[in-house]
Motif scaffolding. Structure first.
Motif, PDB file in Angstrom:
ATOM      1  N   LEU A  96       0.834  -1.101   0.153  1.00  0.00           N
ATOM      2  CA  LEU A  96       0.177   0.105  -0.120  1.00  0.00           C
ATOM      3  C   LEU A  96       1.116   1.500   0.272  1.00  0.00           C
ATOM      4  CD1 LEU A  96      -3.005   1.027  -0.017  1.00  0.00           C
ATOM      5  CD2 LEU A  96      -2.302   1.010   2.343  1.00  0.00           C
ATOM      6  N   GLY A  97       0.413   2.280  -1.298  1.00  0.00           N
ATOM      7  CA  GLY A  97       1.007   3.448  -1.217  1.00  0.00           C
ATOM      8  C   GLY A  97       0.713   4.475  -0.222  1.00  0.00           C
ATOM      9  N   THR A  98       1.053   5.316  -0.138  1.00  0.00           N
ATOM     10  CA  THR A  98       0.652   6.612   0.648  1.00  0.00           C
ATOM     11  C   THR A  98       0.316   7.918  -0.417  1.00  0.00           C
ATOM     12  OG1 THR A  98       2.821   6.983   2.058  1.00  0.00           O
ATOM     13  CG2 THR A  98       1.154   5.613   2.627  1.00  0.00           C
ATOM     14  N   LEU A 154      -5.855   4.246 -15.851  1.00  0.00           N
ATOM     15  CA  LEU A 154      -5.963   2.654 -16.351  1.00  0.00           C
ATOM     16  C   LEU A 154      -7.291   2.037 -15.630  1.00  0.00           C
ATOM     17  CD1 LEU A 154      -2.679   1.559 -17.067  1.00  0.00           C
ATOM     18  CD2 LEU A 154      -4.186   1.827 -18.027  1.00  0.00           C
ATOM     19  N   THR A 155      -7.825   2.920 -14.764  1.00  0.00           N
ATOM     20  CA  THR A 155      -9.565   2.329 -14.514  1.00  0.00           C
ATOM     21  C   THR A 155     -10.203   2.558 -15.496  1.00  0.00           C
ATOM     22  OG1 THR A 155     -10.264   4.047 -13.284  1.00  0.00           O
ATOM     23  CG2 THR A 155      -8.773   2.732 -12.020  1.00  0.00           C
ATOM     24  N   GLY A 156     -10.086   3.563 -16.669  1.00  0.00           N
ATOM     25  CA  GLY A 156     -11.120   3.817 -17.643  1.00  0.00           C
ATOM     26  C   GLY A 156     -12.062   4.606 -17.336  1.00  0.00           C
ATOM     27  N   GLY A 162     -16.185  13.041 -10.225  1.00  0.00           N
ATOM     28  CA  GLY A 162     -15.718  14.359  -9.442  1.00  0.00           C
ATOM     29  C   GLY A 162     -14.647  13.608  -8.392  1.00  0.00           C
ATOM     30  N   ARG A 163     -14.591  13.260  -7.264  1.00  0.00           N
ATOM     31  CA  ARG A 163     -14.036  12.888  -6.544  1.00  0.00           C
ATOM     32  C   ARG A 163     -12.845  12.368  -6.663  1.00  0.00           C
ATOM     33  NH1 ARG A 163     -16.278   9.685  -2.247  1.00  0.00           N
ATOM     34  NH2 ARG A 163     -14.890   9.739  -1.322  1.00  0.00           N
ATOM     35  N   SER A 164     -12.546  12.351  -7.631  1.00  0.00           N
ATOM     36  CA  SER A 164     -10.917  11.531  -8.310  1.00  0.00           C
ATOM     37  C   SER A 164     -10.009  12.375  -8.630  1.00  0.00           C
ATOM     38  CB  SER A 164     -11.722  11.560 -10.115  1.00  0.00           C
ATOM     39  OG  SER A 164     -11.574  12.698 -10.566  1.00  0.00           O
ATOM     40  N   ARG A 165      -8.670  11.983  -8.895  1.00  0.00           N
ATOM     41  CA  ARG A 165      -7.098  12.332  -8.770  1.00  0.00           C
ATOM     42  C   ARG A 165      -7.091  13.813 -10.025  1.00  0.00           C
ATOM     43  NH1 ARG A 165      -1.787   9.448  -8.254  1.00  0.00           N
ATOM     44  NH2 ARG A 165      -3.079   8.198  -6.415  1.00  0.00           N
ATOM     45  N   THR A 191       6.698  -1.296  -7.646  1.00  0.00           N
ATOM     46  CA  THR A 191       6.364  -0.703  -9.410  1.00  0.00           C
ATOM     47  C   THR A 191       5.111   0.204  -9.014  1.00  0.00           C
ATOM     48  OG1 THR A 191       5.290  -2.395 -10.059  1.00  0.00           O
ATOM     49  CG2 THR A 191       7.394  -2.092 -10.548  1.00  0.00           C
ATOM     50  N   TRP A 192       5.762   1.584  -9.797  1.00  0.00           N
ATOM     51  CA  TRP A 192       4.788   2.969  -8.774  1.00  0.00           C
ATOM     52  C   TRP A 192       3.384   3.034 -10.434  1.00  0.00           C
ATOM     53  CZ3 TRP A 192       5.382   7.521 -11.239  1.00  0.00           C
ATOM     54  CH2 TRP A 192       6.667   8.197 -11.575  1.00  0.00           C
ATOM     55  N   SER A 193       2.417   3.579  -9.790  1.00  0.00           N
ATOM     56  CA  SER A 193       1.111   4.326 -10.875  1.00  0.00           C
ATOM     57  C   SER A 193       0.994   2.848 -11.279  1.00  0.00           C
ATOM     58  CB  SER A 193       1.502   5.155 -11.359  1.00  0.00           C
ATOM     59  OG  SER A 193       1.771   6.075 -10.470  1.00  0.00           O
ATOM     60  N   PRO A 194       0.858   2.131 -10.487  1.00  0.00           N
ATOM     61  CA  PRO A 194       0.054   1.070 -11.810  1.00  0.00           C
ATOM     62  C   PRO A 194      -1.130   1.240 -12.506  1.00  0.00           C
ATOM     63  CG  PRO A 194      -0.535   0.426  -9.602  1.00  0.00           C
ATOM     64  CD  PRO A 194       0.943   0.931  -9.092  1.00  0.00           C
ATOM     65  N   LEU A 195      -1.923   2.233 -12.178  1.00  0.00           N
ATOM     66  CA  LEU A 195      -3.412   2.307 -12.794  1.00  0.00           C
ATOM     67  C   LEU A 195      -2.953   3.662 -13.275  1.00  0.00           C
ATOM     68  CD1 LEU A 195      -5.700   1.143 -10.066  1.00  0.00           C
ATOM     69  CD2 LEU A 195      -4.465  -0.188 -11.763  1.00  0.00           C
ATOM     70  N   ALA A 196      -1.955   4.265 -13.591  1.00  0.00           N
ATOM     71  CA  ALA A 196      -1.394   5.129 -13.942  1.00  0.00           C
ATOM     72  C   ALA A 196      -2.359   6.392 -13.416  1.00  0.00           C
ATOM     73  CB  ALA A 196      -1.788   5.177 -15.713  1.00  0.00           C
TER      74      ALA A 196
HETATM   75  P1  NDP Z   1      -1.910   4.126  -9.157  1.00  0.00           P
HETATM   76  O1  NDP Z   1      -2.244   4.447 -10.654  1.00  0.00           O
HETATM   77  O2  NDP Z   1      -2.755   2.768  -8.614  1.00  0.00           O
HETATM   78  O3  NDP Z   1      -3.147   5.556  -9.252  1.00  0.00           O
HETATM   79  C1  NDP Z   1      -4.439   5.339  -7.440  1.00  0.00           C
HETATM   80  C2  NDP Z   1      -5.896   6.206  -7.467  1.00  0.00           C
HETATM   81  O4  NDP Z   1      -6.374   5.240  -8.669  1.00  0.00           O
HETATM   82  C3  NDP Z   1      -6.317   5.919  -6.213  1.00  0.00           C
HETATM   83  O5  NDP Z   1      -6.162   7.059  -5.566  1.00  0.00           O
HETATM   84  C4  NDP Z   1      -6.903   6.454  -6.937  1.00  0.00           C
HETATM   85  O6  NDP Z   1      -7.116   7.666  -7.299  1.00  0.00           O
HETATM   86  C5  NDP Z   1      -7.013   5.455  -8.264  1.00  0.00           C
HETATM   87  N1  NDP Z   1      -7.995   4.642  -8.107  1.00  0.00           N
HETATM   88  C6  NDP Z   1      -7.172   2.976  -7.794  1.00  0.00           C
HETATM   89  N2  NDP Z   1      -7.663   2.170  -7.930  1.00  0.00           N
HETATM   90  C7  NDP Z   1      -9.403   2.862  -8.455  1.00  0.00           C
HETATM   91  C8  NDP Z   1     -10.483   2.043  -8.853  1.00  0.00           C
HETATM   92  N3  NDP Z   1     -10.759   0.540  -8.885  1.00  0.00           N
HETATM   93  N4  NDP Z   1     -12.144   2.902  -9.069  1.00  0.00           N
HETATM   94  C9  NDP Z   1     -11.889   3.778  -9.511  1.00  0.00           C
HETATM   95  N5  NDP Z   1     -10.650   4.457  -9.253  1.00  0.00           N
HETATM   96  C10 NDP Z   1      -9.240   3.716  -8.253  1.00  0.00           C
HETATM   97  O7  NDP Z   1      -1.147   4.826  -8.102  1.00  0.00           O
HETATM   98  P2  NDP Z   1       0.101   5.931  -7.467  1.00  0.00           P
HETATM   99  O8  NDP Z   1       0.004   7.382  -8.637  1.00  0.00           O
HETATM  100  O9  NDP Z   1      -1.428   6.145  -5.946  1.00  0.00           O
HETATM  101  O10 NDP Z   1       0.992   5.154  -6.913  1.00  0.00           O
HETATM  102  C11 NDP Z   1       1.210   4.114  -6.450  1.00  0.00           C
HETATM  103  C12 NDP Z   1       2.154   4.252  -5.291  1.00  0.00           C
HETATM  104  O11 NDP Z   1       3.416   4.282  -5.660  1.00  0.00           O
HETATM  105  C13 NDP Z   1       1.892   5.951  -3.880  1.00  0.00           C
HETATM  106  O12 NDP Z   1       1.566   5.947  -3.121  1.00  0.00           O
HETATM  107  C14 NDP Z   1       3.587   5.759  -3.839  1.00  0.00           C
HETATM  108  O13 NDP Z   1       3.687   5.156  -2.716  1.00  0.00           O
HETATM  109  C15 NDP Z   1       4.366   5.184  -5.020  1.00  0.00           C
HETATM  110  N6  NDP Z   1       4.535   6.496  -5.901  1.00  0.00           N
HETATM  111  C16 NDP Z   1       5.912   6.521  -5.425  1.00  0.00           C
HETATM  112  C17 NDP Z   1       6.544   7.240  -6.991  1.00  0.00           C
HETATM  113  C18 NDP Z   1       8.332   7.748  -7.344  1.00  0.00           C
HETATM  114  O14 NDP Z   1       8.821   8.303  -7.096  1.00  0.00           O
HETATM  115  N7  NDP Z   1       8.948   6.685  -5.994  1.00  0.00           N
HETATM  116  C19 NDP Z   1       5.683   8.570  -7.899  1.00  0.00           C
HETATM  117  C20 NDP Z   1       4.299   7.882  -7.562  1.00  0.00           C
HETATM  118  C21 NDP Z   1       4.206   7.112  -6.740  1.00  0.00           C
HETATM  119  P3  NDP Z   1      -9.242   8.908  -7.266  1.00  0.00           P
HETATM  120  O15 NDP Z   1     -10.058   7.653  -6.940  1.00  0.00           O
HETATM  121  O16 NDP Z   1      -8.142   9.929  -6.111  1.00  0.00           O
HETATM  122  O17 NDP Z   1      -8.918   8.985  -8.600  1.00  0.00           O
END
Ligand code: NDP
Length: 322
Positions: free
Chosen positions: A18-20, A212-214, A224-227, A203-208
Motif C-alpha cells: 500500500l502506497g501513501t 487505467l481504471t477507464g 468528481g472525487r477523482s485525482r 513499481t509505482w502508479s500501476p493504474l497510471a
Molecule cells: P495508481 O496508479 O494505482 O493510482 C491510484 C489512484 O487511482 C487512486 O488513488 C485512485 O485515485 C484511483 N483508483 C485506484 N483504484 C481505483 C478503482 N478501482 N476505481 C477507480 N479509481 C481507482 O497509483 P499511485 O499513482 O497512487 O501510486 C501508488 C504508490 O506508488 C504511491 O502511493 C507511492 O507510494 C508510489 N509512488 C512513487 C513514486 C516515486 O517517485 N517513487 C511516484 C508516484 C507514486 P482517485 O480515487 O483519487 O481518482
C-alpha cells in the motif's frame, strides 16, 4: 497474499504494497486508518511512503494508522531527496541531509528503524561515494535494514553497486520505477539490470494514477472525487493523459480485453504488472477502501498466453509519460 523476495536482501514482500502518495494525510486520518486496516485484512503488511508526501504529513498519517500493530509485523519503506523546505541544504542526497532526514522520518513514523530507505531520485550534485557510504553506515547502525533507489538509471544502479563494493558497505537492495500498461519502459533496461545486480523492484502508479481504471472520458469533465478532478500540483503526470487521444484509445482497447476476459480493467492492469517476476511488489494507491478491496482481485487473475497477446496488442505503442 503471495510474497516475493526483495532481490538478495533476505526480506520478502507481499505482491501488493500500500502506497501513501496523495492518499494519506492527517487531515483525512480516518481514511488512512481504514486503508491500513483493509490492507492488513488482505495480507498486505508493507507500506511505502516518503518524507516529501505532504511534507511529512503522509508519514505521520501512516504512523498513526499503524499504532497498535507490533512493529515486527509490518514493513515500512520511506524516501529522501526532494526539498522539504526552501532551505538550500534541505534536499538531495548529501551526507548531512540524509542523516538529518532519517531521524526526522523515524520520528514522524514513530519507529526506531525503517525496513527500506530509498533515494527518491539520483542526485548529480553529490558524489555517489558520499551517498552510498552514508546509507551503508545507516544499515550498520540499524536505523535502516536496507536501502534502495527510485527512478535511477540502469547505469546509476550499476555504479552504486560497484561503489558499495569498493567501500565495503551495503549496496542498494531495490529500485522503484514507474511501471504500467502505458509506460512499460522498465522492461528495456531497469528490470534486466535489477535482475543482474540482485535488486528487487517496487513499481509505482500501476493504474497510471487511475487513468487505467477507464473512469476518465475523452470528452467531458473528470469524475468528481477523482485525482483528475483535483489536480494536486504533484499529480502532474495525469495531466498528460487527460489530453492524450492516444492514451484514451489504448485504454478503450484494454477495457475491451478486460471485458472479454471477465475481469475489471484495474485488475487487468495490476495483474499485467504482476505477471513479471522482476516485479517484487506493486505499489497500490487507493483514495478509499472500496478501491483497495476491488483491486485485490488482481492477484487471482490467471495470466494466460492468450491474455498476454491480447493485452500486448491493445497496449502497443510508444511509452506515455503517465
Ligand atoms: P495508481 O496508479 O494505482 O493510482 C491510484 C489512484 O487511482 C487512486 O488513488 C485512485 O485515485 C484511483 N483508483 C485506484 N483504484 C481505483 C478503482 N478501482 N476505481 C477507480 N479509481 C481507482 O497509483 P499511485 O499513482 O497512487 O501510486 C501508488 C504508490 O506508488 C504511491 O502511493 C507511492 O507510494 C508510489 N509512488 C512513487 C513514486 C516515486 O517517485 N517513487 C511516484 C508516484 C507514486 P482517485 O480515487 O483519487 O481518482
Amino acid at each position: 497474499m503471495k510474497r516475493r523476495p526483495l532481490g538478495n536482501s533476505g526480506m520478502d514482500l507481499p505482491e501488493l504494497t500500500l502506497g501513501t502518495w496523495l492518499t494519506f494525510s492527517t487531515a483525512h486520518q480516518d481514511t488512512a486508518n481504514a486503508l491500513v486496516a483493509a490492507a492488513f485484512d488482505a495480507g498486505i503488511d508493507a507500506f511505502d511512503t516518503a518524507d516529501v508526501y505532504g511534507i511529512g504529513d503522509g508519514e505521520r498519517a501512516l504512523a498513526t494508522a499503524l499504532r497498535g500493530h507490533p512493529r515486527e509485523t509490518y514493513f515500512i519503506a520511506s524516501k529522501v531527496f526532494f526539498p522539504m523546505s526552501d532551505a538550500p541544504e534541505d534536499r538531495g542526497l548529501s551526507r548531512a541531509h540524509i542523516l538529518d532526514s532519517i531521524d526526522r522520518s523515524l520520528g514522524r513514523l514513530e519507529t526506531d528503524h525503517l525496513d527500506l530507505y530509498q533515494c527518491h531520485r539520483f542526485d548529480p550534485d553529490i558524489p555517489l561515494e558520499e551517498t552510498v557510504q552514508t546509507l551503508g553506515e545507516l544499515v550498520l547502525e540499524g536505523k535502516i535494514r536496507a536501502w534502495g533507489t527510485s527512478v535511477w538509471s540502469a547505469g546509476e544502479l550499476r555504479q552504486a553497486t560497484e561503489v558499495a563494493e569498493s567501500l565495503g558497505v551495503a549496496g542498494p537492495s531495490s529500485e522503484q520505477p514507474r511501471y504500467n500498461l502505458l509506460c512499460q519502459e522498465p522492461e528495456d533496461e531497469i528490470f534486466p539490470a535489477c535482475s543482474d545486480l540482485g535488486l528487487g523492484t517496487l513499481t509505482w502508479s500501476p493504474l497510471a494514477q487511475g487513468f487505467l481504471t477507464g473512469k476518465y472520458q475523452e470528452k467531458g469533465p473528470p469524475p468528481g472525487r477523482s485525482r483528475g478532478s483535483n489536480l494536486n500540483p504533484q499529480g502532474v503526470f495525469l495531466i498528460n493523459a487527460l489530453d492524450s487521444a492516444e492514451a484514451f484509445g489504448r485504454v478503450r482497447a484494454l477495457a475491451a480485453v478486460a471485458t472479454e476476459a471477465g475481469i475489471t480493467l484495474p485488475c487487468l492492469a495490476l495483474a499485467w504488472c504482476l505477471r513479471r517476476k522482476d516485479v517484487t511488489t506493486v505499489l497500490l494507491g487507493a483514495s478509499r477502501v472500496e478501491q483497495l478491496v476491488a483491486n485485490l482481485e488482481a492477484v487471482e487473475v490467471d495470466w494466460t498466453p492468450e491474455l498476454e497477446n491480447a493485452v500486448s496488442a491493445a497496449a502497443a505503442g510508444p511509452h506515455i509519460d503517465l
